[in-house]
Design a protein around this motif. Structure first.
Motif, short mmCIF file in Angstrom:
data_model
loop_
_atom_site.label_atom_id
_atom_site.label_comp_id
_atom_site.label_asym_id
_atom_site.label_seq_id
_atom_site.Cartn_x
_atom_site.Cartn_y
_atom_site.Cartn_z
N TRP A 1 0.75 -1.21 0.05
CA TRP A 1 -0.16 0.00 0.04
C TRP A 1 0.81 1.26 -0.01
N SER A 2 2.21 1.17 0.26
CA SER A 2 3.12 2.54 0.36
C SER A 2 3.84 2.46 -0.96
N LYS B 1 -4.03 2.78 5.95
CA LYS B 1 -2.86 2.04 5.19
C LYS B 1 -2.63 2.76 3.70
N LEU B 2 -4.02 3.70 3.43
CA LEU B 2 -3.59 4.42 2.21
C LEU B 2 -3.57 5.89 2.41
N ALA B 3 -3.26 6.10 3.84
CA ALA B 3 -3.19 7.77 4.13
C ALA B 3 -1.80 8.09 3.74
N ILE C 1 -1.80 4.28 -7.47
CA ILE C 1 -1.45 2.82 -7.21
C ILE C 1 -2.65 2.27 -6.32
N ALA C 2 -3.24 2.82 -5.41
CA ALA C 2 -4.33 2.34 -4.66
C ALA C 2 -5.53 1.95 -5.55
N ALA C 3 -5.68 2.79 -6.61
CA ALA C 3 -6.76 2.51 -7.42
C ALA C 3 -6.56 1.28 -8.23
N ARG C 4 -5.38 0.92 -8.33
CA ARG C 4 -5.18 -0.36 -8.97
C ARG C 4 -4.97 -1.78 -8.01
N ARG D 1 -13.09 4.21 -8.58
CA ARG D 1 -12.58 2.89 -8.92
C ARG D 1 -12.71 1.91 -7.97
N ILE D 2 -12.13 2.44 -6.64
CA ILE D 2 -12.21 1.57 -5.41
C ILE D 2 -13.78 1.20 -5.25
#
Length: 339
Positions: free
Chosen positions: A77-78, A118-120, A126-129, A170-171
């Motif tokens: 996630w980072s 975790k997404l902060a 990246i997160a959206a994929r 997307r999420i």
């Protein structure tokens, strides 16, 4: 593996399923060769095998040869945008990649996907994929935690607002595949009224029964924007709107919509519902009390209402408690109130 026939290759191309190639146009046929680096290829292979030893060895080589490039963290996630190539290469492996991410992050067979914090600060591209890849492989998710990710920081910044909104869309869109999903936690994200359009899309998920929107900054404007979507969300039975600075105007908007909602549990804790203007006997509270009384008396679904930390005067508090007692004894329903 056997080499596919020419017809088989063309079938893969037509469905944009040929590894290392991207379909640009079907007629006339235009395909683009996607050339990942060997490093990205081996990163994906290490993920698929679950080999942390190989993963660490690749990272060591990256630090040796490219000290200017941020190494891959063990926490996916980072990852930042410089590693989108790894994601693209992994996506060629479709379900295998999603399953590897689930296993890699220790989420196998979990009914709860906890991404709290975790997404902060994470790269939303990246997160959206990654998040949809993980959600897509999870078959029995009952709850998803997205709290404390400071989404509003990116939504409020002009350079990142559009990309962040699209990434979150997307999420949230990936959640539609989860027919067992019943709870979504979006608390502690500093979400402001401009985020209500995205929240409205979340409320369109046909399976969600409870949503936690507490500790955001939706204010009266946000409550007004959400009132109609909440009316239309037939599956929703529990809403937490605590600590959102709704004020009296926001409280009225939510209370008036209660009659048309199937919500059984509602928390409006800590929203300054009585802070309208000062009169000779303190803050005027009539504005929000009347629609709350109507909701308690006439709602056929409401069973639990939290109004604590809202500075109700003794008279208004007594009227609301009396309305609940009357509803409980009249046989119309059973309402528990905290005030």
């Amino acid at each position: 593996p056997p080499i596919p026939s020419r017809e088989g290759m063309m079938e893969l191309v037509a469905h944009d399923a040929l590894p290392l190639f991207t379909l640009i146009q079907r007629t006339p046929l235009i395909i683009e060769f996607a050339q990942p680096s060997l490093r990205e290829f081996f990163v994906v292979e290490a993920l698929l095998r679950g080999s942390r030893e190989d993963f660490l060895r690749i990272n060591a080589r990256i630090r040796e040869r490219r000290p200017d490039r941020r190494p891959l963290s063990d926490d996916v996630w980072s990852w930042d945008a410089s590693w989108l190539g790894v994601i693209s290469s992994g996506e060629e492996r479709k379900a295998q990649f999603g399953a590897a991410l689930v296993e890699w992050q220790g989420m196998a067979e979990a009914a709860h996907l906890d991404l709290a914090g975790k997404l902060a600060g994470a790269d939303i591209a990246i997160a959206a994929r990654l998040v949809p890849a993980v959600i897509g492989i999870c078959q029995n998710l009952s709850s998803v935690g997205l709290s404390a990710n400071r989404f509003d920081d990116a939504l409020s910044s002009a350079p990142t607002a559009a990309a962040t909104e699209e990434g979150l869309r997307r999420i949230f869109g990936a959640l539609r595949t989860q027919e067992q999903l019943s709870h979504l936690d979006l608390s502690h994200n500093e979400l402001r009224p401009q985020a209500c359009r995205l929240i409205t899309e979340v409320l369109q998920q046909p399976f969600i029964r409870s949503i936690d929107l507490s500790h955001n900054k939706l204010r009266a404007v946000g409550a007004t924007l959400l009132a109609n979507p909440l009316r239309d969300c037939g599956s929703l039975t529990s809403i937490d709107l605590s600590y959102n600075f709704l004020g009296a105007t926001g409280g009225v908007a939510i209370a008036e919509s209660l009659l048309e909602m199937r919500v059984t549990c509602l928390s409006l804790k800590g929203n300054h519902l009585c802070r309208t203007h000062m009169g000779p006997n303190g803050f005027h509270t009539t504005m929000v009390v009347t629609p709350l009384l109507t909701a308690i008396q006439k709602s056929s679904h409401l069973s639990q209402l939290n109004l604590t930390v809202n500075d109700f005067d003794p008279t208004s508090r007594a009227r609301l408690v009396a309305a609940c007692e009357e509803a409980n004894t009249s046989g119309g329903g059973s309402v528990t109130i905290d005030i």
